[in-house]
Scaffold this active site. Structure first.
Site, mmCIF file in Angstrom:
data_model
loop_
_atom_site.group_PDB
_atom_site.id
_atom_site.type_symbol
_atom_site.label_atom_id
_atom_site.label_comp_id
_atom_site.label_asym_id
_atom_site.label_seq_id
_atom_site.Cartn_x
_atom_site.Cartn_y
_atom_site.Cartn_z
ATOM 1 N N HIS A 295 -42.392 -40.019 3.521
ATOM 2 C CA HIS A 295 -42.950 -40.324 2.201
ATOM 3 C C HIS A 295 -43.059 -41.835 1.944
ATOM 4 C CE1 HIS A 295 -44.179 -39.719 -1.819
ATOM 5 N NE2 HIS A 295 -43.411 -38.700 -2.138
ATOM 6 N N ASP B 82 -52.904 -28.693 -16.276
ATOM 7 C CA ASP B 82 -51.660 -29.289 -15.783
ATOM 8 C C ASP B 82 -50.580 -29.259 -16.869
ATOM 9 O OD1 ASP B 82 -49.908 -30.779 -14.038
ATOM 10 O OD2 ASP B 82 -50.299 -32.501 -15.320
ATOM 11 N N THR C 280 -45.131 -36.652 -11.508
ATOM 12 C CA THR C 280 -45.797 -37.793 -10.892
ATOM 13 C C THR C 280 -47.073 -38.140 -11.655
ATOM 14 O OG1 THR C 280 -45.069 -36.880 -8.791
ATOM 15 C CG2 THR C 280 -46.649 -38.675 -8.704
#
Length: 613
Positions: A328, A418, A442
């Site tokens: 990551h 979302d 995020t």
């Protein structure tokens, strides 16, 4: 006049990089006021009062000073956060990367032309590898169009990190080695690594300037497989990459010291390679509605056949299904999602077949790379595997599709899909745990030069009020609906601000790091129990991310022991979710959270249906 735009008119992948706007520094007053709003749901009256005093003192004193220094730093750097974030979030972290930090995911090809089927592994792997190499070539020749949000160009720098990139462990801090170059910049390594049964092979994916075709790649993969079949497993040096970072750094130093020229060259070959193809012998049978075993295998599978520090390990399973695990540190999930979505469409369009020439050029055979090892290396490998499997067996993962409705129906209600999922997730958590859960979502800041992410904190006071209304039997539909509307408005506003660089978490991190760099004592703000209780310092109980509106899903480990990882993708007709938790934590359970999440989605949809919000 020629109607086709000439090549020179097409936008090049990195052409806007130098003109991207700098990452802004929010005002101190705004960040601190947002911080107070964010801790409110986790505080009793007296606790909150104490935190208000701490924040006021900080704002008028040391905070002001640190903010001034941060503004000075931002004047000399286009992205004041970039190096700090890389170090604090990734390179200085000492826990093993592979389970705790890496992100992984199942490939969606089983939903169309590649359902699980024995005997297809290498054939399919040669085709998916070929499409991946084409994507590398798109970036290398800068033919991948720059991504945009509406008309706003997004920073593309992370796409340089997808290939030819590897993290290298250090005793105190890791480093990222990036060997990628565009065609304009010069030559770029073009070899692949294939790991099978603990043995490591390499071959060049380009021959005479042409990328190897699927039949040529297939011959190379068959050769590797035949070398390993019926033979004892290799040393499994790759398992060392799953170790605690300082231990791995010391083990790596020792490995090099045994035979510096030889072992050093092998490590360099792995680090500079395009990516790793892992030939896995397991068959993690999965379906479009249940990706659990494939996702579990991707996140917790055999450590001896992945190089955990590579920015991309393509996992190829024995039943012809696929997955990935990625470091990551060099980039965020969106980069891999972009490539995997591209691959999924290409594989679907061609029905998973190769329609080109079957001619196989006389390409040099893959070369096996065998480290010179001693008893200490063997013992280091055993230790790495033991600690890895101990953690892997403690990881609970569920990955299911909710199929009652999806984006289309939610948008019909004029609600943001979302936000809809985020609120359902919080309601599910609060039903289970009877208290608000500090939550991280995020937010992407790629509108700015080298922008990566900002924290958006969805557990707002408005969301908590709405959850209470939903769980209170005396509360009527109108009150619930009104509360839901306020929660939606607040979430959408905070998310939009975070994407504009107006969050507060990264700003606070910057102030904390300036104090640390200058050898000042840690300001009281960061020592306040409410700071960690509300999620600060990486203590979020719900670590969540919208992976996107495509077929590509990801999974991560929870941020904290008593927490969850919660990744989801939203399609027109379904919502697919991957949830992780630690089995050794008695109070968490990923399967229960999923069940509560589904019932929450239904309740919300019903609430939105009884009248327009």
């Amino acid at each position: 006049m020629d109607n086709h735009p000439s090549e020179s008119l097409a936008e090049r992948t990195f052409q806007y990089q130098s003109s991207m706007p700098s990452l802004p520094v929010p005002s101190l007053e705004m960040s601190l006021s947002k911080y107070l709003n964010a801790v409110r749901p986790f505080a009793r009256e007296d606790e909150f009062k104490a935190t208000v005093d701490i924040v006021r003192t900080f704002q008028e004193g040391v905070g002001k000073e640190l903010h001034h220094k941060l503004l000075q730093r931002a004047e000399t750097k286009k992205n004041w956060l970039e190096e700090w974030w890389l170090d604090a979030a990734y390179l200085e972290v000492r826990v093993p990367s592979q389970l705790n930090v890496n992100f992984c995911g199942p490939a969606p090809y089983l939903e169309h032309c590649w359902p699980p089927e024995e005997g297809t592994q290498l054939q399919r792997a040669s085709i998916s590898t070929w499409h991946t190499l084409q994507y590398w070539d798109l970036i290398r020749t800068e033919r991948l169009p720059p991504q945009k949000s509406g008309n706003t160009v997004l920073d593309m720098d992370q796409f340089r990190m997808l290939f030819n990139t590897c993290k290298v462990p250090g005793v105190k801090k890791d480093t990222i080695r990036n060997y990628f170059k565009t065609e304009r910049e010069g030559p770029c390594p073009s070899h692949l690594i294939v790991i099978c049964r603990g043995r490591i092979f390499t071959f060049d994916a380009v021959c005479d300037g042409q990328i190897l075709t699927p039949p040529e790649l297939l011959r190379q993969l068959i050769y590797v497989k035949q070398c390993c079949e019926g033979e004892p497993e290799g040393d499994g040096v790759a398992a060392l990459t799953s170790e605690e970072r300082t231990r791995w750094a010391l083990a790596r130093e020792h490995l090099i010291s045994i035979d510096p020229q030889h072992n050093g060259t092998i490590l360099e070959t792995i680090q500079s390679s395009l990516f790793v193809v892992s030939l896995d012998e397991t068959t993690p049978y999965s379906t479009p509605d249940n990706y659990t075993s494939l996702t579990t295998e991707a996140l917790t599978g055999n450590p001896a056949i992945r190089w955990g520090d590579k920015s991309y390990n393509a996992l190829s399973f024995a039943d012809g299904t696929f997955g990935s695990t990625c470091d990551h540190a060099p980039y965020d999930g969106i980069v891999l999602i972009s490539m995997c979505w591209h691959l999924d469409q290409k594989i679907k369009d061609t029905e998973g077949k190769w329609r080109g020439s079957d001619t196989v050029r006389p390409v040099p055979r893959p070369e096996e790379m065998v480290f010179t090892v001693d008893e200490k290396v063997h013992s280091d490998i055993r230790h790495a595997k033991r600690q890895y499997y101990e953690s892997a067996q403690d990881m609970q993962i569920v990955c299911y599709a909710f199929t009652a409705f999806g984006k289309a129906a939610i948008k019909q209600k004029k609600l943001h899909p979302d936000t809809f999922v985020q609120l359902a997730m919080q309601l599910a958590y609060q039903k289970m745990h009877k208290r608000p859960g500090s939550c991280y979502e995020t937010a992407m800041t790629r509108k700015f030069y080298h922008g990566r992410t900002e924290t958006m904190r969805p557990c707002t006071q408005e969301a908590v009020n709405w959850c209470k209304a939903m769980m209170d039997n005396t509360c009527d539909v109108d009150a619930r609906r009104k509360a839901m509307r306020l929660a939606f408005i607040k979430h959408n506003k905070l998310m939009a601000e975070a994407q504009e660089g107006k969050g507060f978490d990264r700003h606070l991190l910057g102030l904390y790091l300036i104090a640390k760099e200058e050898g000042q004592p840690t300001p009281e703000l960061f020592l306040d129990p409410l700071y960690a209780k509300s999620g600060g310092g990486g203590n979020f109980v719900l670590s969540s991310s919208l992976v996107g509106y495509t077929t590509v899903l990801g999974a991560v480990a929870p941020m904290v022991h008593r927490g969850y990882g919660f990744f989801y993708r939203i399609r027109d007709d379904r919502i697919v979710v991957s949830i992780s938790a630690w089995k050794s934590c008695r109070e968490t359970d990923a399967a229960s959270l999923f069940n509560n999440f589904c019932s929450s989605l239904h309740e919300m949809f019903h609430l939105a249906t009884t009248s327009q919000l």
